[in-house]
Design a protein around this motif. Structure first.
Motif, PDB file in Angstrom:
ATOM      1  N   LEU A  52       0.828  -1.209   0.000  1.00 36.50           N
ATOM      2  CA  LEU A  52       0.000   0.000   0.000  1.00 36.50           C
ATOM      3  C   LEU A  52       0.860   1.255   0.000  1.00 36.50           C
ATOM      4  N   VAL A  53       1.901   1.256   0.820  1.00 31.61           N
ATOM      5  CA  VAL A  53       2.808   2.406   0.863  1.00 31.61           C
ATOM      6  C   VAL A  53       3.497   2.575  -0.491  1.00 31.61           C
ATOM      7  N   TYR A  54       3.886   1.457  -1.091  1.00 29.65           N
ATOM      8  CA  TYR A  54       4.583   1.536  -2.378  1.00 29.65           C
ATOM      9  C   TYR A  54       3.677   2.100  -3.472  1.00 29.65           C
ATOM     10  N   PHE A  55       2.372   1.867  -3.354  1.00 27.83           N
ATOM     11  CA  PHE A  55       1.445   2.409  -4.343  1.00 27.83           C
ATOM     12  C   PHE A  55       1.357   3.932  -4.269  1.00 27.83           C
ATOM     13  N   MET A  56       1.940   4.522  -3.233  1.00 28.51           N
ATOM     14  CA  MET A  56       2.024   5.977  -3.198  1.00 28.51           C
ATOM     15  C   MET A  56       2.848   6.512  -4.370  1.00 28.51           C
ATOM     16  N   GLN A  57       3.705   5.647  -4.931  1.00 27.73           N
ATOM     17  CA  GLN A  57       4.490   6.061  -6.093  1.00 27.73           C
ATOM     18  C   GLN A  57       3.571   6.507  -7.232  1.00 27.73           C
ATOM     19  N   LEU A  58       2.435   5.800  -7.412  1.00 30.50           N
ATOM     20  CA  LEU A  58       1.490   6.169  -8.467  1.00 30.50           C
ATOM     21  C   LEU A  58       0.889   7.542  -8.194  1.00 30.50           C
ATOM     22  N   GLY A  59       0.543   7.784  -6.940  1.00 29.38           N
ATOM     23  CA  GLY A  59      -0.018   9.085  -6.586  1.00 29.38           C
ATOM     24  C   GLY A  59       0.980  10.214  -6.793  1.00 29.38           C
ATOM     25  N   PHE A  60       2.224   9.983  -6.378  1.00 27.63           N
ATOM     26  CA  PHE A  60       3.256  10.997  -6.581  1.00 27.63           C
ATOM     27  C   PHE A  60       3.489  11.238  -8.066  1.00 27.63           C
ATOM     28  N   ALA A  61       3.465  10.172  -8.855  1.00 28.17           N
ATOM     29  CA  ALA A  61       3.684  10.313 -10.297  1.00 28.17           C
ATOM     30  C   ALA A  61       2.596  11.175 -10.925  1.00 28.17           C
ATOM     31  N   MET A  62       1.330  10.937 -10.564  1.00 27.84           N
ATOM     32  CA  MET A  62       0.238  11.734 -11.125  1.00 27.84           C
ATOM     33  C   MET A  62       0.287  13.175 -10.641  1.00 27.84           C
ATOM     34  N   LEU A  63       0.646  13.351  -9.370  1.00 29.21           N
ATOM     35  CA  LEU A  63       0.758  14.709  -8.833  1.00 29.21           C
ATOM     36  C   LEU A  63       1.844  15.495  -9.566  1.00 29.21           C
ATOM     37  N   CYS A  64       2.998  14.852  -9.747  1.00 23.51           N
ATOM     38  CA  CYS A  64       4.097  15.521 -10.446  1.00 23.51           C
ATOM     39  C   CYS A  64       3.723  15.825 -11.892  1.00 23.51           C
ATOM     40  N   ALA A  65       3.098  14.855 -12.563  1.00 20.17           N
ATOM     41  CA  ALA A  65       2.736  15.048 -13.971  1.00 20.17           C
ATOM     42  C   ALA A  65       1.735  16.186 -14.142  1.00 20.17           C
ATOM     43  N   GLY A  66       0.867  16.372 -13.156  1.00 22.87           N
ATOM     44  CA  GLY A  66      -0.127  17.437 -13.253  1.00 22.87           C
ATOM     45  C   GLY A  66       0.382  18.803 -12.850  1.00 22.87           C
ATOM     46  N   SER A  67       1.605  18.864 -12.342  1.00 25.67           N
ATOM     47  CA  SER A  67       2.151  20.133 -11.849  1.00 25.67           C
ATOM     48  C   SER A  67       3.206  20.726 -12.768  1.00 25.67           C
ATOM     49  N   ILE A  68       3.469  20.083 -13.893  1.00 25.34           N
ATOM     50  CA  ILE A  68       4.535  20.549 -14.794  1.00 25.34           C
ATOM     51  C   ILE A  68       4.005  20.702 -16.206  1.00 25.34           C
ATOM     52  N   ARG A  69       4.851  21.203 -17.093  1.00 22.50           N
ATOM     53  CA  ARG A  69       4.469  21.359 -18.497  1.00 22.50           C
ATOM     54  C   ARG A  69       4.419  20.013 -19.210  1.00 22.50           C
ATOM     55  N   GLU A  70       3.585  19.947 -20.230  1.00 19.83           N
ATOM     56  CA  GLU A  70       3.333  18.679 -20.916  1.00 19.83           C
ATOM     57  C   GLU A  70       4.611  18.061 -21.472  1.00 19.83           C
ATOM     58  N   LYS A  71       5.533  18.893 -21.939  1.00 22.07           N
ATOM     59  CA  LYS A  71       6.747  18.378 -22.566  1.00 22.07           C
ATOM     60  C   LYS A  71       7.638  17.612 -21.593  1.00 22.07           C
ATOM     61  N   ASN A  72       7.432  17.817 -20.286  1.00 19.15           N
ATOM     62  CA  ASN A  72       8.290  17.168 -19.289  1.00 19.15           C
ATOM     63  C   ASN A  72       7.604  16.030 -18.535  1.00 19.15           C
ATOM     64  N   VAL A  73       6.400  15.662 -18.957  1.00 22.70           N
ATOM     65  CA  VAL A  73       5.648  14.635 -18.230  1.00 22.70           C
ATOM     66  C   VAL A  73       6.368  13.287 -18.270  1.00 22.70           C
ATOM     67  N   LYS A  74       6.827  12.878 -19.456  1.00 25.16           N
ATOM     68  CA  LYS A  74       7.511  11.588 -19.563  1.00 25.16           C
ATOM     69  C   LYS A  74       8.778  11.576 -18.702  1.00 25.16           C
ATOM     70  N   ASN A  75       9.446  12.694 -18.660  1.00 23.33           N
ATOM     71  CA  ASN A  75      10.678  12.790 -17.884  1.00 23.33           C
ATOM     72  C   ASN A  75      10.417  12.572 -16.398  1.00 23.33           C
ATOM     73  N   VAL A  76       9.386  13.238 -15.868  1.00 25.36           N
ATOM     74  CA  VAL A  76       9.120  13.138 -14.437  1.00 25.36           C
ATOM     75  C   VAL A  76       8.552  11.760 -14.076  1.00 25.36           C
ATOM     76  N   LEU A  77       7.849  11.120 -15.011  1.00 26.08           N
ATOM     77  CA  LEU A  77       7.376   9.761 -14.754  1.00 26.08           C
ATOM     78  C   LEU A  77       8.546   8.792 -14.672  1.00 26.08           C
ATOM     79  N   LEU A  78       9.549   9.023 -15.500  1.00 33.21           N
ATOM     80  CA  LEU A  78      10.750   8.196 -15.427  1.00 33.21           C
ATOM     81  C   LEU A  78      11.494   8.432 -14.125  1.00 33.21           C
ATOM     82  N   TRP A  79      11.439   9.646 -13.626  1.00 33.42           N
ATOM     83  CA  TRP A  79      12.052   9.935 -12.320  1.00 33.42           C
ATOM     84  C   TRP A  79      11.431   9.071 -11.227  1.00 33.42           C
ATOM     85  N   ASN A  80      10.113   8.930 -11.280  1.00 37.04           N
ATOM     86  CA  ASN A  80       9.445   8.109 -10.263  1.00 37.04           C
ATOM     87  C   ASN A  80       9.878   6.649 -10.360  1.00 37.04           C
ATOM     88  N   LEU A  81      10.178   6.202 -11.569  1.00 37.19           N
ATOM     89  CA  LEU A  81      10.712   4.853 -11.726  1.00 37.19           C
ATOM     90  C   LEU A  81      12.123   4.765 -11.149  1.00 37.19           C
TER      91      LEU A  81
END
Length: 237
Positions: A52-81
């Motif tokens: 359950l705690v590890y699934f917080m990664q999905l929440g952080f990924a969506m939060l980060c993706a929604g807080s930045i410009r579209e061109k950097n979404v893939k980059n920040v998702l890779l950061w979460n990985l």
């Protein structure tokens, strides 16, 4: 074939006329079965809670993706990985050892970090390691959103390893280790009670927030996000 009951197992080796020995055998067998059941439930709960705690990664990924410009979404998702990849390496190699290695519940000595069990050598409780690893990844992900669009990927990978390998273990040892200076689990806790942490609010979230603040101060604002090079306000996305 019917399963052998505790009574049948005891009467197979003890005369039924010897009531005292028979009752002692039944009590010992029942206690052993209860300990096995409790151990199994505790193991399942730790793994389930860690997942359950590890699934917080999905929440952080969506939060980060929604807080930045579209061109950097893939980059920040890779950061979460990378949080999971780099963080796993750091916590597996030295982090867990620094956090809980060499704990001695019977000792009153307080230590800054653990000193044994590097690379998970020795008798390691793997389900507890996974649970703590999930916390370490959560701490690292807190920083990811703060420095989004302002940090190169290799630098963030090194930072993730540093957080999970050194920073979080130092906090976890202080709050949760049997020999931690603030730990409520110590034989002689601080001021008689120690620090009673709630769901990682101190070692995880506060530590991650402070680390994120430090990185934000070091890196500065996101250029081109709110103002252009001449200082003019950009339209909201």
């Amino acid at each position: 074939m019917a399963e052998t009951t505790i009574y049948q197992a005891c009467t197979a080796s003890i005369d039924e006329a010897d009531i005292g020995s028979l009752l002692k055998c039944v009590a010992e067998q029942a206690q052993q079965q209860n300990e096995d059941l409790i151990g199994g439930i505790n193991t399942f709960y730790l793994i389930f809670a860690g997942a359950l705690v590890y699934f917080m990664q999905l929440g952080f990924a969506m939060l980060c993706a929604g807080s930045i410009r579209e061109k950097n979404v893939k980059n920040v998702l890779l950061w979460n990985l990378l949080d999971s990849a780099g963080g796993a390496f750091g916590f597996w190699s030295i982090g867990y050892a620094f956090a809980y290695g060499g704990d001695d519940p019977e000792s009153t000595q307080k230590t800054f970090m653990g000193n044994s069990g590097f690379f998970l050598t020795g008798n390691t409780d793997m389900e507890f390691w996974f649970f703590q690893f999930a916390f370490a990844c959560a701490l690292s992900s807190i920083v990811a959103g703060t420095i989004a669009e302002r940090c190169q990927m290799m630098a963030y990978l090194c930072y993730s390893i540093f957080l999970c390998g050194i920073v979080y273990p130092a906090c976890a040892h202080a709050f949760w280790s049997a020999n931690g200076i603030f730990s409520a689990f110590a034989k002689e806790p601080l001021w008689g009670t120690g620090v009673i942490d709630l769901a990682g609010s101190g070692p995880v979230h506060m530590c991650g927030g402070v680390a994120a603040l430090v990185m934000a101060i070091v890196l500065g604002p996101r250029r081109g996000r709110f103002y252009d090079d001449d200082g003019n306000v950009l339209p909201e996305p």
